[in-house]
Design an enzyme around this catalytic site. Structure first.
Site, mmCIF file in Angstrom:
data_model
loop_
_atom_site.group_PDB
_atom_site.id
_atom_site.type_symbol
_atom_site.label_atom_id
_atom_site.label_comp_id
_atom_site.label_asym_id
_atom_site.label_seq_id
_atom_site.Cartn_x
_atom_site.Cartn_y
_atom_site.Cartn_z
ATOM 1 C CB SER A 1 -0.944 0.022 1.209
ATOM 2 O OG SER A 1 -0.244 0.313 2.397
ATOM 3 C CE LYS B 1 -2.287 2.035 4.774
ATOM 4 N NZ LYS B 1 -1.466 0.862 5.143
#
EC number: 3.4.21.88
Length: 230
Positions: free
Chosen positions: A151, A189
């Site tokens: 991701s 993230k």
């Protein structure tokens, strides 16, 4: 002076380059030296680089080049350093062009982190890994995590990379952080905070941004470096 392990690794890399034209992978080095984890290979590679026996080339797969061998090993293998032809200036190179060797420091390799669907935080321990000193902030505690998932690939973070994290409990908007969600799920993230909400942004269009109340998210550290093996 090289340790036995350093010498064995250098000889193995040289043998494979002579045979295949490319250095072995870190997994092959680990198996050849009968080490339990790749962190030991990272330490040996760093030591060989600091002593001038190899150099790592940026942005190239398996980017290790042997620059010299111990005298007896060089004689037995007929090793000759690669020479690049060309005119060199008579003047001394400017300071910014000189190669600087940076001392490495061992930091704990404390587990795996999801760069995708969050997984359980810090789920195992793999010893320590050597990290170049310039990656580390003075006065801070650091740890390393192995990345699992894709991701964050658009931020240059791939599955299998090792990220170096400065331990801290706060972050600025735009920082890439280790975020602990609901006290049990950890993920890597990009962090943004606004109006009592935390956005955990992926760097891959296939993943949606997660919006969470700020009381469900705790920052565990900020990304300060990345180590990639080939």
């Amino acid at each position: 002076m090289l340790t036995r392990k350093q010498r064995d690794l250098l000889a193995f890399i040289h043998k494979r380059v002579q045979r295949d034209g490319v250095p072995p992978s870190f997994d092959e080095m680990k198996d050849a030296l009968d080490l339990r984890s790749k962190s030991g290979i990272h330490r040996l590679i760093t030591a060989l680089e600091e002593r001038g026996f190899i150099r790592r080339l940026a942005h190239r797969a398996r980017a290790i080049e042997i620059t010299r061998l111990p005298e007896d090993l060089a004689k037995s293998t007929g090793f000759t350093p690669r020479v690049i032809d060309g005119d060199l200036p008579d003047a001394e190179a400017p300071p910014q062009a000189r190669r600087v060797l940076v001392e490495a420091q061992d930091v704990p390799l404390v587990g795996r982190i999801a760069a995708g669907v969050p997984i359980e935080a810090i789920n195992d321990s793999a010893g320590h890994i050597a990290v170049p000193g310039h990656m580390l902030d003075r006065g801070g505690d650091h740890y390393a995590l192995e990345v699992r998932g894709d991701s964050m690939i658009e931020a240059g973070i791939n599955d299998g990379d090792v990220v170096v994290i400065r331990e801290q409990r706060s972050a600025d908007n735009g920082d890439i952080v280790v975020a602990l969600v609901d006290g049990q799920e950890a993920t890597l993230k990009r962090y943004r905070r606004a109006k009592g909400m935390i956005a955990l942004e992926a760097a891959n269009a296939a993943y949606e941004t997660r919006m969470l109340p700020e009381d469900r998210v705790r920052v565990q550290g900020r990304l300060v470096g990345l180590i990639r093996s080939y």
